[in-house]
Design a protein around this motif. Structure first.
Motif, mmCIF file in Angstrom:
data_model
loop_
_atom_site.group_PDB
_atom_site.id
_atom_site.type_symbol
_atom_site.label_atom_id
_atom_site.label_comp_id
_atom_site.label_asym_id
_atom_site.label_seq_id
_atom_site.Cartn_x
_atom_site.Cartn_y
_atom_site.Cartn_z
ATOM 1 N N PRO A 298 0.944 -11.341 -20.057
ATOM 2 C CA PRO A 298 1.066 -10.538 -19.100
ATOM 3 C C PRO A 298 1.566 -9.006 -19.654
ATOM 4 C CG PRO A 298 2.956 -12.047 -19.521
ATOM 5 C CD PRO A 298 1.771 -12.453 -20.471
ATOM 6 N N ARG A 299 1.298 -7.896 -19.242
ATOM 7 C CA ARG A 299 1.632 -6.614 -19.719
ATOM 8 C C ARG A 299 3.267 -6.391 -19.560
ATOM 9 N NH1 ARG A 299 -1.793 -4.790 -15.838
ATOM 10 N NH2 ARG A 299 -3.447 -4.245 -17.319
ATOM 11 N N ASN A 300 3.835 -5.362 -20.572
ATOM 12 C CA ASN A 300 5.210 -5.028 -20.322
ATOM 13 C C ASN A 300 5.211 -3.906 -19.068
ATOM 14 O OD1 ASN A 300 7.614 -4.069 -20.378
ATOM 15 N ND2 ASN A 300 7.540 -3.507 -22.475
ATOM 16 N N VAL A 301 5.982 -4.434 -17.821
ATOM 17 C CA VAL A 301 5.922 -3.420 -16.950
ATOM 18 C C VAL A 301 7.285 -2.741 -16.871
ATOM 19 C CG1 VAL A 301 4.069 -4.750 -15.935
ATOM 20 C CG2 VAL A 301 6.652 -5.482 -15.213
ATOM 21 N N SER A 302 8.273 -2.915 -17.708
ATOM 22 C CA SER A 302 9.361 -2.410 -17.563
ATOM 23 C C SER A 302 9.609 -1.005 -17.333
ATOM 24 C CB SER A 302 10.343 -2.802 -18.696
ATOM 25 O OG SER A 302 9.752 -2.350 -20.189
ATOM 26 N N GLY A 303 8.609 -0.173 -17.672
ATOM 27 C CA GLY A 303 8.582 1.132 -17.472
ATOM 28 C C GLY A 303 8.088 1.642 -16.205
ATOM 29 N N TYR A 304 7.879 0.778 -15.299
ATOM 30 C CA TYR A 304 7.323 1.034 -13.703
ATOM 31 C C TYR A 304 8.478 0.844 -12.848
ATOM 32 C CZ TYR A 304 2.721 1.096 -16.011
ATOM 33 O OH TYR A 304 1.558 1.351 -16.443
ATOM 34 N N ILE A 305 8.213 1.483 -11.599
ATOM 35 C CA ILE A 305 9.295 1.345 -10.549
ATOM 36 C C ILE A 305 8.395 1.344 -9.455
ATOM 37 C CG2 ILE A 305 10.896 2.706 -9.407
ATOM 38 C CD1 ILE A 305 11.811 4.216 -11.769
ATOM 39 N N ILE A 306 8.926 0.166 -8.690
ATOM 40 C CA ILE A 306 8.239 0.154 -7.131
ATOM 41 C C ILE A 306 9.291 1.024 -6.286
ATOM 42 C CG2 ILE A 306 7.308 -1.601 -5.438
ATOM 43 C CD1 ILE A 306 6.089 -2.577 -7.742
ATOM 44 N N VAL A 307 8.245 1.675 -5.536
ATOM 45 C CA VAL A 307 9.070 2.419 -4.631
ATOM 46 C C VAL A 307 8.660 2.304 -3.207
ATOM 47 C CG1 VAL A 307 9.787 5.041 -3.545
ATOM 48 C CG2 VAL A 307 9.616 4.365 -6.360
ATOM 49 N N PHE A 308 9.737 1.736 -2.043
ATOM 50 C CA PHE A 308 9.285 1.751 -0.728
ATOM 51 C C PHE A 308 9.883 2.808 -0.014
ATOM 52 C CE2 PHE A 308 10.100 -2.857 -2.515
ATOM 53 C CZ PHE A 308 8.675 -3.111 -2.292
ATOM 54 N N GLY A 309 8.806 3.496 0.814
ATOM 55 C CA GLY A 309 9.198 4.524 1.676
ATOM 56 C C GLY A 309 9.038 4.136 3.314
ATOM 57 N N ILE A 310 9.946 4.573 3.913
ATOM 58 C CA ILE A 310 9.568 4.074 5.249
ATOM 59 C C ILE A 310 10.030 5.407 6.215
ATOM 60 C CG2 ILE A 310 10.906 2.747 7.272
ATOM 61 C CD1 ILE A 310 11.862 0.712 5.207
ATOM 62 N N ILE A 311 9.091 5.737 7.064
ATOM 63 C CA ILE A 311 8.715 6.801 7.648
ATOM 64 C C ILE A 311 9.316 6.531 9.046
ATOM 65 C CG2 ILE A 311 7.403 8.664 8.643
ATOM 66 C CD1 ILE A 311 5.455 7.860 5.963
ATOM 67 N N SER A 312 10.059 7.505 9.637
ATOM 68 C CA SER A 312 10.496 7.409 10.961
ATOM 69 C C SER A 312 10.456 8.733 11.791
ATOM 70 C CB SER A 312 12.010 6.774 11.201
ATOM 71 O OG SER A 312 12.286 6.766 12.596
ATOM 72 N N GLN A 313 10.159 8.919 13.035
ATOM 73 C CA GLN A 313 10.134 9.892 13.790
ATOM 74 C C GLN A 313 11.510 10.263 14.439
ATOM 75 O OE1 GLN A 313 6.502 10.344 16.220
ATOM 76 N NE2 GLN A 313 5.292 10.479 14.532
ATOM 77 N N SER A 314 12.331 9.090 14.530
ATOM 78 C CA SER A 314 13.481 9.396 14.954
ATOM 79 C C SER A 314 14.705 10.259 14.379
ATOM 80 C CB SER A 314 14.248 7.921 15.102
ATOM 81 O OG SER A 314 15.693 7.929 15.480
ATOM 82 N N ASP A 315 15.594 10.820 15.237
ATOM 83 C CA ASP A 315 16.514 11.795 14.676
ATOM 84 C C ASP A 315 17.854 10.926 14.453
ATOM 85 O OD1 ASP A 315 14.676 13.977 14.469
ATOM 86 O OD2 ASP A 315 15.252 14.524 16.631
ATOM 87 N N LYS A 316 17.902 9.523 14.953
ATOM 88 C CA LYS A 316 18.946 8.748 14.790
ATOM 89 C C LYS A 316 19.494 8.561 13.208
ATOM 90 C CE LYS A 316 18.068 6.375 19.137
ATOM 91 N NZ LYS A 316 17.665 4.953 19.748
ATOM 92 N N PRO A 317 20.758 8.671 13.086
ATOM 93 C CA PRO A 317 21.198 8.645 11.915
ATOM 94 C C PRO A 317 21.346 7.172 11.418
ATOM 95 C CG PRO A 317 23.152 9.286 13.272
ATOM 96 C CD PRO A 317 21.896 9.271 13.952
#
Length: 110
Positions: A68-87
């Motif tokens: 397996p390759r060394n993946v320590s330099g990678y980051i997995i990012v999750f983005g969640i988009i919402s149209q709500s103005d609620k905090p």
């Protein structure tokens, strides 16, 4: 979606609209699959880079690199988009359960 980085890694970005646990669980599992493929699938980087513009490509593997390759330099990012103005938007309970499981597994992969 994948966003490349420097020679030692980059970011793998996954984005979805805010929704039910099943929608968000799918998002988190996409991140898990991309992390597993990056770690253990020899041709993953080449296949992904073929779909990306040069500015967003992952660093190519060194010829003869072992799996397996060394993946320590990678980051997995999750983005969640919402149209709500609620905090006070929050993740549904089962989405939190899936995220915790995915986080644990990705941490184990490095």
């Amino acid at each position: 979606m994948i966003l490349g980085g420097g020679p030692d890694g980059g970011e793998l970005i996954h984005i979805k609209h805010y929704g039910s646990s099943s929608v968000l669980g799918h998002l988190f599992n996409q991140g898990l699959v991309s992390g597993e493929l990056l770690k253990s699938h020899a041709s993953y980087v080449d296949l992904a880079n073929a779909k990306l513009t040069p500015a967003h490509q992952l660093p190519p593997d060194i010829k003869g690199a072992k799996m397996p390759r060394n993946v320590s330099g990678y980051i997995i990012v999750f983005g969640i988009i919402s149209q709500s103005d609620k905090p006070d938007l929050h993740l549904p309970f089962f989405a939190k359960v899936v995220l915790k499981s995915v986080y644990t597994r990705l941490s184990e992969l490095g």
